[in-house]
Design an enzyme around this catalytic site. Sequence first.
Site, PDB file in Angstrom:
ATOM      1  N   PHE A 215     -10.755  21.755  35.717  1.00  0.00           N
ATOM      2  CA  PHE A 215     -11.444  20.983  34.673  1.00  0.00           C
ATOM      3  C   PHE A 215     -12.255  19.804  35.217  1.00  0.00           C
ATOM      4  O   PHE A 215     -13.441  19.655  34.902  1.00  0.00           O
ATOM      5  CB  PHE A 215     -10.413  20.482  33.641  1.00  0.00           C
ATOM      6  CG  PHE A 215     -11.011  19.628  32.559  1.00  0.00           C
ATOM      7  CD1 PHE A 215     -11.722  20.187  31.498  1.00  0.00           C
ATOM      8  CD2 PHE A 215     -10.875  18.240  32.587  1.00  0.00           C
ATOM      9  CE1 PHE A 215     -12.281  19.405  30.504  1.00  0.00           C
ATOM     10  CE2 PHE A 215     -11.424  17.443  31.593  1.00  0.00           C
ATOM     11  CZ  PHE A 215     -12.133  18.029  30.545  1.00  0.00           C
ATOM     12  N   ASN A 216     -11.649  18.919  36.013  1.00  0.00           N
ATOM     13  CA  ASN A 216     -12.342  17.688  36.425  1.00  0.00           C
ATOM     14  C   ASN A 216     -13.624  17.988  37.197  1.00  0.00           C
ATOM     15  O   ASN A 216     -14.626  17.290  37.055  1.00  0.00           O
ATOM     16  CB  ASN A 216     -11.436  16.814  37.300  1.00  0.00           C
ATOM     17  CG  ASN A 216     -10.333  16.162  36.503  1.00  0.00           C
ATOM     18  OD1 ASN A 216     -10.418  16.048  35.280  1.00  0.00           O
ATOM     19  ND2 ASN A 216      -9.282  15.741  37.189  1.00  0.00           N
TER      20      ASN A 216
ATOM     21  N   THR B 293      -8.899  10.403  38.728  1.00  0.00           N
ATOM     22  CA  THR B 293      -8.087  11.467  38.121  1.00  0.00           C
ATOM     23  C   THR B 293      -8.809  12.094  36.923  1.00  0.00           C
ATOM     24  O   THR B 293      -8.176  12.697  36.057  1.00  0.00           O
ATOM     25  CB  THR B 293      -6.696  10.949  37.701  1.00  0.00           C
ATOM     26  OG1 THR B 293      -6.866   9.866  36.763  1.00  0.00           O
ATOM     27  CG2 THR B 293      -5.881  10.476  38.886  1.00  0.00           C
TER      28      THR B 293
ATOM     29  N   ASP C  98      -9.319   9.281  33.010  1.00  0.00           N
ATOM     30  CA  ASP C  98      -9.758   9.663  31.656  1.00  0.00           C
ATOM     31  C   ASP C  98      -8.521   9.903  30.774  1.00  0.00           C
ATOM     32  O   ASP C  98      -8.280  11.012  30.329  1.00  0.00           O
ATOM     33  CB  ASP C  98     -10.668  10.903  31.702  1.00  0.00           C
ATOM     34  CG  ASP C  98     -10.015  12.143  32.289  1.00  0.00           C
ATOM     35  OD1 ASP C  98      -9.008  12.014  33.041  1.00  0.00           O
ATOM     36  OD2 ASP C  98     -10.478  13.253  31.989  1.00  0.00           O
TER      37      ASP C  98
ATOM     38  N   ASN D 198     -11.292  14.050  29.468  1.00  0.00           N
ATOM     39  CA  ASN D 198     -10.308  14.596  28.523  1.00  0.00           C
ATOM     40  C   ASN D 198     -10.697  14.311  27.077  1.00  0.00           C
ATOM     41  O   ASN D 198     -10.401  15.091  26.179  1.00  0.00           O
ATOM     42  CB  ASN D 198      -8.931  13.999  28.796  1.00  0.00           C
ATOM     43  CG  ASN D 198      -8.284  14.600  30.027  1.00  0.00           C
ATOM     44  OD1 ASN D 198      -8.523  15.760  30.342  1.00  0.00           O
ATOM     45  ND2 ASN D 198      -7.484  13.817  30.724  1.00  0.00           N
TER      46      ASN D 198
ATOM     47  N   ASP E 157      -3.000  11.296  33.253  1.00  0.00           N
ATOM     48  CA  ASP E 157      -3.623  10.057  33.756  1.00  0.00           C
ATOM     49  C   ASP E 157      -2.743   8.861  33.404  1.00  0.00           C
ATOM     50  O   ASP E 157      -2.565   7.940  34.215  1.00  0.00           O
ATOM     51  CB  ASP E 157      -4.986   9.817  33.098  1.00  0.00           C
ATOM     52  CG  ASP E 157      -5.960  10.943  33.326  1.00  0.00           C
ATOM     53  OD1 ASP E 157      -6.795  10.859  34.217  1.00  0.00           O
ATOM     54  OD2 ASP E 157      -5.878  11.934  32.572  1.00  0.00           O
TER      55      ASP E 157
ATOM     56  N   HIS F 102      -0.488  16.980  36.826  1.00  0.00           N
ATOM     57  CA  HIS F 102      -1.566  16.925  37.822  1.00  0.00           C
ATOM     58  C   HIS F 102      -1.776  15.521  38.411  1.00  0.00           C
ATOM     59  O   HIS F 102      -1.640  15.307  39.621  1.00  0.00           O
ATOM     60  CB  HIS F 102      -2.890  17.370  37.189  1.00  0.00           C
ATOM     61  CG  HIS F 102      -2.864  18.672  36.490  1.00  0.00           C
ATOM     62  ND1 HIS F 102      -2.909  19.877  37.152  1.00  0.00           N
ATOM     63  CD2 HIS F 102      -2.807  18.991  35.168  1.00  0.00           C
ATOM     64  CE1 HIS F 102      -2.905  20.873  36.288  1.00  0.00           C
ATOM     65  NE2 HIS F 102      -2.834  20.357  35.072  1.00  0.00           N
ATOM     66  N   ASP F 103      -2.205  14.600  37.555  1.00  0.00           N
ATOM     67  CA  ASP F 103      -2.752  13.330  38.060  1.00  0.00           C
ATOM     68  C   ASP F 103      -1.732  12.470  38.815  1.00  0.00           C
ATOM     69  O   ASP F 103      -2.105  11.798  39.800  1.00  0.00           O
ATOM     70  CB  ASP F 103      -3.384  12.537  36.907  1.00  0.00           C
ATOM     71  CG  ASP F 103      -4.594  13.264  36.320  1.00  0.00           C
ATOM     72  OD1 ASP F 103      -5.142  14.147  37.001  1.00  0.00           O
ATOM     73  OD2 ASP F 103      -4.972  12.951  35.181  1.00  0.00           O
TER      74      ASP F 103
HETATM   75  C1  BDR Z   1      -7.053  17.709  35.027  1.00  0.00           C
HETATM   76  O1  BDR Z   1      -7.709  17.877  33.783  1.00  0.00           O
HETATM   77  C2  BDR Z   1      -7.219  16.979  32.840  1.00  0.00           C
HETATM   78  O2  BDR Z   1      -6.952  17.606  31.628  1.00  0.00           O
HETATM   79  C3  BDR Z   1      -6.000  16.327  33.432  1.00  0.00           C
HETATM   80  O3  BDR Z   1      -5.923  14.980  33.029  1.00  0.00           O
HETATM   81  C4  BDR Z   1      -6.193  16.466  34.916  1.00  0.00           C
HETATM   82  O4  BDR Z   1      -6.877  15.356  35.452  1.00  0.00           O
HETATM   83  C5  BDR Z   1      -6.292  18.965  35.368  1.00  0.00           C
HETATM   84  O5  BDR Z   1      -7.172  20.046  35.492  1.00  0.00           O
HETATM   85 CA    CA Z   2      -7.220  13.324  34.185  1.00  0.00          CA
END
Ligand code: BDR
Ligand code: CA
Length: 310
Positions: free
Chosen positions: A164-165, A123, A9, A38, A14, A239-240
């Site tokens: 979040f994801n 991701t 996303d 996102n 990402d 993160h990703d």
């Molecule tokens: C995740 O949330 C998104 O904002 C980032 O792309 C990542 O995949 C981190 O919590």
């Molecule tokens: Ca992401």
Amino acid sequence: MTSIILDCDPGHDDAIAMILALANPQLNVLAVTTSAGNQTPDKTLHNALRLLTLLNRSDIPVTGGALKPLARELIIAPEVHGESGLDGPKLPEPTFQPQNCSATELMAKQVRQSDQPVTLVPTGPLTNIAIFLTAHPELHSNIERIVLMGGSAGPGNWTAAAEFNIYVDPEAADIVFKAGIPIVMCGLDVTHQAQIMDCDIERVRAIKNPIAQCVADLLDFFMIYHRNPKWGFEGAPLHDPCTIAWLLKPELFQSVDCHVAIETSSELTVGMTVADRYQLTDKPANCTLVTDIDRQGFVDLIVESLNNYS
Ligand code: BDR
Ligand code: CA
């Protein structure tokens, strides 16, 4: 060579995950599918097309996925990624079109045709992966594993309990974690250690090719949200790209196998990835929970990979 499908996303991190994957010929990217997360699904698809145009990789089939989570309204993160989902760098407009099929259809086609098992790399929220796994049980045997960014064995980053994801589509995550396919979970436990500092951005900026310059601009923007002292970060957690780094250099990481369950009903903790670190239940491990990263090795991998572009 490992064949992968990126379900993303984009999204700053990402985007960097995609750039890292395409810089390394050990990874064969069979498709890019986009999830709503996102930003809205039209924007994340547009961003994937813009990135692949920048990377001169119109040969990679791309398509958009589900417009919203399985059972909930979509939540987006403009405060992290801006109104476009990729605020910061100047990106070209797409020079090619997405495939005329759904994300599920594209994943199915690529997994079916692949002569070796495929690794799925989500991701973003897990909506597309859940729909694909549900629609095509006959293809599970040609999926090597799912290497995902999402979840946390400790605190969340979107609610006190949830990352979040997973929070965006917990019902999808529940399906994926129960699917019986090996999962490598790069959650906040490891990604909060994968921080990019200002000095690392200077190293990236010093690489004189347009892709590295784009990554430096992405990182500059991504830093803004993460500078809030409430996080206690020195840099920005990337993160990703941990998923791609795990595939390229697993020796940079430490992990533990355990059972992870997804909370889907509690108002307080919905989206929580409940990790049974001490085998307190009799449920067998369904997940390799990544716990630690060699941060310097991670940054070096990113810098080396960006040097592969011209
Ligand atoms: C995740 O949330 C998104 O904002 C980032 O792309 C990542 O995949 C981190 O919590
Ligand atoms: Ca992401």
